[in-house]
Every structure is written in structure tokens, then in C-alpha cells.
Design a protein around this motif. Structure first.
Motif, PDB file in Angstrom:
ATOM      1  N   LEU A  13      33.403  98.827  18.095  1.00  0.00           N
ATOM      2  CA  LEU A  13      34.608  98.914  18.908  1.00  0.00           C
ATOM      3  C   LEU A  13      34.273  98.875  20.395  1.00  0.00           C
ATOM      4  O   LEU A  13      34.952  98.206  21.164  1.00  0.00           O
ATOM      5  CB  LEU A  13      35.383 100.193  18.568  1.00  0.00           C
ATOM      6  CG  LEU A  13      36.728 100.390  19.240  1.00  0.00           C
ATOM      7  CD1 LEU A  13      37.675  99.236  18.928  1.00  0.00           C
ATOM      8  CD2 LEU A  13      37.348 101.719  18.803  1.00  0.00           C
ATOM      9  N   SER A  17      35.470  94.977  21.562  1.00  0.00           N
ATOM     10  CA  SER A  17      36.864  95.431  21.588  1.00  0.00           C
ATOM     11  C   SER A  17      37.859  94.272  21.624  1.00  0.00           C
ATOM     12  O   SER A  17      38.889  94.321  20.949  1.00  0.00           O
ATOM     13  CB  SER A  17      37.105  96.387  22.749  1.00  0.00           C
ATOM     14  OG  SER A  17      36.843  95.742  23.979  1.00  0.00           O
ATOM     15  N   ILE A  21      40.650  93.803  18.756  1.00  0.00           N
ATOM     16  CA  ILE A  21      42.072  93.845  19.102  1.00  0.00           C
ATOM     17  C   ILE A  21      42.765  92.571  18.638  1.00  0.00           C
ATOM     18  O   ILE A  21      43.862  92.619  18.068  1.00  0.00           O
ATOM     19  CB  ILE A  21      42.266  94.085  20.609  1.00  0.00           C
ATOM     20  CG1 ILE A  21      41.851  95.520  20.943  1.00  0.00           C
ATOM     21  CG2 ILE A  21      43.700  93.802  21.033  1.00  0.00           C
ATOM     22  CD1 ILE A  21      41.765  95.816  22.425  1.00  0.00           C
ATOM     23  N   ALA A  24      43.290  92.860  15.015  1.00  0.00           N
ATOM     24  CA  ALA A  24      44.310  93.875  14.708  1.00  0.00           C
ATOM     25  C   ALA A  24      45.721  93.340  14.926  1.00  0.00           C
ATOM     26  O   ALA A  24      46.671  93.819  14.312  1.00  0.00           O
ATOM     27  CB  ALA A  24      44.071  95.128  15.540  1.00  0.00           C
ATOM     28  N   PRO A  28      45.795  94.783   9.849  1.00  0.00           N
ATOM     29  CA  PRO A  28      45.236  96.103  10.149  1.00  0.00           C
ATOM     30  C   PRO A  28      43.710  96.079  10.113  1.00  0.00           C
ATOM     31  O   PRO A  28      43.101  95.391   9.295  1.00  0.00           O
ATOM     32  CB  PRO A  28      45.788  96.988   9.029  1.00  0.00           C
ATOM     33  CG  PRO A  28      47.032  96.297   8.593  1.00  0.00           C
ATOM     34  CD  PRO A  28      46.730  94.826   8.738  1.00  0.00           C
ATOM     35  N   LEU A  39      39.933 105.500  11.527  1.00  0.00           N
ATOM     36  CA  LEU A  39      41.111 105.038  12.260  1.00  0.00           C
ATOM     37  C   LEU A  39      41.578 103.703  11.697  1.00  0.00           C
ATOM     38  O   LEU A  39      40.791 102.978  11.100  1.00  0.00           O
ATOM     39  CB  LEU A  39      40.783 104.824  13.745  1.00  0.00           C
ATOM     40  CG  LEU A  39      40.230 106.000  14.525  1.00  0.00           C
ATOM     41  CD1 LEU A  39      39.643 105.519  15.845  1.00  0.00           C
ATOM     42  CD2 LEU A  39      41.323 107.009  14.777  1.00  0.00           C
ATOM     43  N   LEU A  41      43.743 100.346  13.289  1.00  0.00           N
ATOM     44  CA  LEU A  41      44.449  99.671  14.375  1.00  0.00           C
ATOM     45  C   LEU A  41      45.385  98.657  13.738  1.00  0.00           C
ATOM     46  O   LEU A  41      44.972  97.887  12.874  1.00  0.00           O
ATOM     47  CB  LEU A  41      43.473  98.939  15.297  1.00  0.00           C
ATOM     48  CG  LEU A  41      42.424  99.774  16.011  1.00  0.00           C
ATOM     49  CD1 LEU A  41      41.496  98.861  16.818  1.00  0.00           C
ATOM     50  CD2 LEU A  41      43.072 100.797  16.908  1.00  0.00           C
ATOM     51  N   ASN A  43      49.175  96.116  14.502  1.00  0.00           N
ATOM     52  CA  ASN A  43      50.100  95.608  15.512  1.00  0.00           C
ATOM     53  C   ASN A  43      51.366  96.463  15.533  1.00  0.00           C
ATOM     54  O   ASN A  43      51.667  97.192  14.595  1.00  0.00           O
ATOM     55  CB  ASN A  43      50.397  94.118  15.300  1.00  0.00           C
ATOM     56  CG  ASN A  43      51.139  93.857  14.020  1.00  0.00           C
ATOM     57  OD1 ASN A  43      52.121  94.504  13.705  1.00  0.00           O
ATOM     58  ND2 ASN A  43      50.650  92.871  13.265  1.00  0.00           N
ATOM     59  N   TYR A  47      53.405  98.926  12.740  1.00  0.00           N
ATOM     60  CA  TYR A  47      53.569 100.347  13.042  1.00  0.00           C
ATOM     61  C   TYR A  47      55.056 100.733  12.980  1.00  0.00           C
ATOM     62  O   TYR A  47      55.419 101.721  12.337  1.00  0.00           O
ATOM     63  CB  TYR A  47      52.994 100.662  14.419  1.00  0.00           C
ATOM     64  CG  TYR A  47      53.306 102.058  14.891  1.00  0.00           C
ATOM     65  CD1 TYR A  47      52.631 103.156  14.365  1.00  0.00           C
ATOM     66  CD2 TYR A  47      54.281 102.275  15.851  1.00  0.00           C
ATOM     67  CE1 TYR A  47      52.932 104.437  14.782  1.00  0.00           C
ATOM     68  CE2 TYR A  47      54.583 103.562  16.279  1.00  0.00           C
ATOM     69  CZ  TYR A  47      53.905 104.635  15.741  1.00  0.00           C
ATOM     70  OH  TYR A  47      54.215 105.906  16.158  1.00  0.00           O
TER      71      TYR A  47
END
Length: 97
Positions: A13, A17, A21, A24, A28, A39, A41, A43, A47
Motif C-alpha cells: 500500500l 498506492s 487505488i 479499488a 474491492p 482492511l 478498499l 469504490n 460503499y
């Protein structure tokens, strides 16, 4: 050991990153720490969908309980209160569907 798509370590990460991202936004992504998932991540649309689904569950009180369910609860409490010392009665509360 090759990583499966959608799973990265916490050190990944910090190094990747931008790539993480970008992924993500499509699906997921799981972030692991010491090889354990920690965790996710995802979109904003996914969510928000999850939040909307969780809003269907509500917390109620006796005052907001449907009459049928309240009657079933009262019956169960009365049955429990009326038990003798020979053991518990078998009582089931069934919520109306």
C-alpha cells in the motif's frame, strides 16, 4: 508466493498506492497485515450500496413493536413466569414475516 488480484500487504500500500487505488475503483481490494486480511478498499458506489442495505435493519423498542410480536412476547414471558421447578417450558417467539 504470487498474490491473487485484489489483495495487497500494508507495505504494498505504501509502495503502490496509485495502482491499488485504481484497482479499488474497479473492485474491492483487501489489505493484509502479517498475512491476515485487515482492511477493504472499495469504490464509493459499492460503499453506499452497503450502507443502504444496512439501513433496512432497524432497532426498535417495545413501543414500536408490531402488536402480533408484542403479544407473542407477552405470552412467552407469561409462560416463563408460570414455570414450576420441574424445568423450563419450551417457548418460541416467532416474528411475523
Amino acid at each position: 508466493m504470487p498474490k491473487s488480484t485484489g489483495s495487497y500487504s500494508t507495505s504494498d500500500l505504501s509502495r503502490k498506492s496509485g495502482d491499488i487505488i485504481a484497482e479499488a475503483l474497479r473492485q474491492p481490494v483487501t489489505i493484509t497485515h502479517r498475512n491476515k486480511p485487515r482492511l477493504v478498499l472499495l469504490n464509493i458506489e459499492d460503499y453506499q450500496r452497503l450502507i443502504r442495505q444496512s439501513d433496512r435493519r432497524t432497532v426498535g423498542t417495545i413501543e414500536t413493536m408490531p402488536d402480533e410480536l408484542f403479544a407473542a412476547l407477552e405470552n412467552a414471558v407469561e409462560a416463563y413466569a408460570g414455570e414450576d421447578e420441574t424445568g423450563p417450558a419450551s417457548t418460541t417467539i416467532t416474528a411475523p414475516v
